[in-house]
Design an enzyme around this catalytic site. Structure first.
Site, PDB file in Angstrom:
ATOM      1  CG  ASP A   1      38.548  43.220  41.845  1.00 31.88           C
ATOM      2  OD1 ASP A   1      37.777  42.574  41.122  1.00 31.88           O
ATOM      3  OD2 ASP A   1      38.860  42.844  43.002  1.00 31.88           O
TER       4      ASP A   1
ATOM      5  CG  HIS B   1      45.604  36.366  36.099  1.00 30.05           C
ATOM      6  ND1 HIS B   1      44.373  36.044  35.585  1.00 30.05           N
ATOM      7  CD2 HIS B   1      46.370  35.251  35.920  1.00 30.05           C
ATOM      8  CE1 HIS B   1      44.398  34.810  35.097  1.00 30.05           C
ATOM      9  NE2 HIS B   1      45.588  34.307  35.311  1.00 30.05           N
TER      10      HIS B   1
ATOM     11  CB  CYS C   1      60.612  48.200  36.725  1.00 29.79           C
ATOM     12  SG  CYS C   1      62.139  48.276  35.739  1.00 29.79           S
TER      13      CYS C   1
ATOM     14  CB  CYS D   1      61.447  52.002  36.866  1.00 29.21           C
ATOM     15  SG  CYS D   1      63.111  51.960  36.153  1.00 29.21           S
TER      16      CYS D   1
ATOM     17  CG  ASN E   1      30.008  30.187  37.138  1.00 23.93           C
ATOM     18  OD1 ASN E   1      29.188  30.943  36.640  1.00 23.93           O
ATOM     19  ND2 ASN E   1      31.253  30.101  36.702  1.00 23.93           N
ATOM     20  CG  LEU E   2      25.648  34.213  37.343  1.00 23.50           C
ATOM     21  CD1 LEU E   2      25.473  35.223  36.229  1.00 23.50           C
ATOM     22  CD2 LEU E   2      24.475  34.249  38.304  1.00 23.50           C
TER      23      LEU E   2
HETATM   24  N1  APR Z   1      28.090  35.307  40.362  1.00 22.58           N
HETATM   25  C1  APR Z   1      28.792  34.186  40.084  1.00 22.58           C
HETATM   26  N2  APR Z   1      29.363  33.941  38.877  1.00 22.58           N
HETATM   27  C2  APR Z   1      29.205  34.886  37.932  1.00 22.58           C
HETATM   28  C3  APR Z   1      28.481  36.086  38.141  1.00 22.58           C
HETATM   29  C4  APR Z   1      27.912  36.279  39.431  1.00 22.58           C
HETATM   30  N3  APR Z   1      27.198  37.374  39.721  1.00 22.58           N
HETATM   31  N4  APR Z   1      28.503  36.823  36.990  1.00 22.58           N
HETATM   32  C5  APR Z   1      29.217  36.110  36.094  1.00 22.58           C
HETATM   33  N5  APR Z   1      29.628  34.941  36.652  1.00 22.58           N
HETATM   34  C6  APR Z   1      30.452  33.887  36.052  1.00 22.58           C
HETATM   35  C7  APR Z   1      30.186  33.616  34.596  1.00 22.58           C
HETATM   36  O1  APR Z   1      29.193  32.597  34.460  1.00 22.58           O
HETATM   37  C8  APR Z   1      31.557  33.118  34.113  1.00 22.58           C
HETATM   38  O2  APR Z   1      31.675  31.713  34.299  1.00 22.58           O
HETATM   39  O3  APR Z   1      31.774  34.366  36.120  1.00 22.58           O
HETATM   40  C9  APR Z   1      32.542  33.825  35.046  1.00 22.58           C
HETATM   41  C10 APR Z   1      33.282  34.955  34.380  1.00 22.58           C
HETATM   42  O4  APR Z   1      34.091  34.384  33.388  1.00 22.58           O
HETATM   43  P1  APR Z   1      35.177  35.285  32.643  1.00 22.58           P
HETATM   44  O5  APR Z   1      34.535  36.572  32.227  1.00 22.58           O
HETATM   45  O6  APR Z   1      35.833  34.417  31.628  1.00 22.58           O
HETATM   46  O7  APR Z   1      36.212  35.683  33.788  1.00 22.58           O
HETATM   47  P2  APR Z   1      37.382  34.781  34.396  1.00 22.58           P
HETATM   48  O8  APR Z   1      36.996  33.338  34.422  1.00 22.58           O
HETATM   49  O9  APR Z   1      37.786  35.422  35.667  1.00 22.58           O
HETATM   50  O10 APR Z   1      38.558  34.988  33.307  1.00 22.58           O
HETATM   51  C11 APR Z   1      39.794  34.413  33.628  1.00 22.58           C
HETATM   52  O11 APR Z   1      40.720  35.419  31.654  1.00 22.58           O
HETATM   53  O12 APR Z   1      40.601  37.271  30.378  1.00 22.58           O
HETATM   54  C12 APR Z   1      41.404  36.602  31.254  1.00 22.58           C
HETATM   55  O13 APR Z   1      43.036  37.408  32.732  1.00 22.58           O
HETATM   56  C13 APR Z   1      41.665  37.426  32.489  1.00 22.58           C
HETATM   57  O14 APR Z   1      41.662  36.742  34.804  1.00 22.58           O
HETATM   58  C14 APR Z   1      40.929  36.683  33.585  1.00 22.58           C
HETATM   59  C15 APR Z   1      40.893  35.251  33.043  1.00 22.58           C
END
Ligand code: APR
Length: 237
Positions: free
Chosen positions: A100, A115, A123, A142, A208-209
């Site tokens: 994003d 990523h 392209c 392209c 992290n959550l």
């Molecule tokens: N605040 C903090 N952490 C959060 C929140 C929040 N509000 N909401 C969710 N999380 C945490 C979850 O606990 C989890 O550990 O964010 C993490 C999201 O994990 P994923 O959905 O696996 O996302 P991510 O780790 O970014 O995935 C990595 O995987 O699918 C591929 O390319 C994609 O870049 C992505 C990569």
């Protein structure tokens, strides 16, 4: 102001954008709940069904144009700590797995989008990326090749090599503080960054959550919009 840490590396994942309303991948009703990864996030999937892949990313790109979608305090805190760190003569590197544009909109300058980015088209032949904010459809070609090629999303898919790995590893080897924010640590190489930071002797912190199974010195549980500003305010105090 003196900073306790001189080489700060931050890694963000989908969790930092969750508080802005963007779905994560593996949470409740996450993006992967509705799709098989190989169908919409792999070169094979794009070859098999380009329309499905293009529509998956068009939906996600369109969401970025929603006037309601904004960076949250977690994104802004990172832009502020970057400025403070650089002003104190330190180094600050923000590596994001997210595609994003919220870090950019919050003002982060030293951002590595490992990523790729939704608002860019690639392209496949030349590797040239161009800004692309609207829908990307079949027939969008392209202008860097003769004959021109069908453009694809500028997203690093599964099985592809992330961008800027050299810069990421160099930053990690020199880090004295590594903070991972909102990432499940399930996708490598990003999931292994904490190991490189530990090997470099950095202090490693996870925001992290919920705690993941990776080896951090400290895990602070909470929503990024709250814990990120708190963590860095204390650091800069
Ligand atoms: N605040 C903090 N952490 C959060 C929140 C929040 N509000 N909401 C969710 N999380 C945490 C979850 O606990 C989890 O550990 O964010 C993490 C999201 O994990 P994923 O959905 O696996 O996302 P991510 O780790 O970014 O995935 C990595 O995987 O699918 C591929 O390319 C994609 O870049 C992505 C990569």
């Amino acid at each position: 102001m003196t900073l306790k840490y001189k080489n700060i590396v931050v890694l963000t994942g989908a969790g930092i954008s969750a508080d802005s309303g963007i779905s994560t991948f593996r949470g409740q009703d996450g993006l992967w709940e509705n799709h098989r990864i190989q169908d919409v996030a792999s070169p094979e999937g794009f070859a098999e069904n380009p329309e499905l892949v293009l529509s998956f990313y068009n939906l996600r790109r369109e969401q970025l144009l929603d006037s309601e979608l904004k960076p949250n305090p977690g994104h802004y805190a990172l832009a502020e700590v970057e400025l403070a760190c650089l002003a104190a003569g330190g180094q600050f590197t923000l590596i994001s797995q997210n595609v994003d544009n919220l870090h950019q909109r919050a003002g982060s300058q030293r951002l590595i989008s490992m990523h790729g980015q939704l608002q860019s088209a690639l392209c496949p032949a030349s590797g040239q990326a161009i800004d692309w904010t609207g829908p990307l459809n079949l027939g969008d070609k392209c202008n860097c090749c003769q004959p021109s090629n069908q453009l694809r999303p500028d997203i690093v898919w599964f099985g592809e090599v992330p961008y800027y790995m050299g810069e990421c590893m160099e930053a990690l080897e020199n880090a004295d503080l590594f903070v991972a924010i909102g990432t499940s640590g399930q996708v490598y190489p990003a999931a292994g960054f904490v190991d490189a930071a530990n090997a470099a002797g950095a202090r490693t912190v996870e925001l992290n959550l919920e705690k993941t199974s990776h080896d951090f010195d400290e895990a602070i549980e909470g929503s990024a919009a709250e814990v990120v500003p708190d963590f860095f305010e204390n650091l800069l105090a």
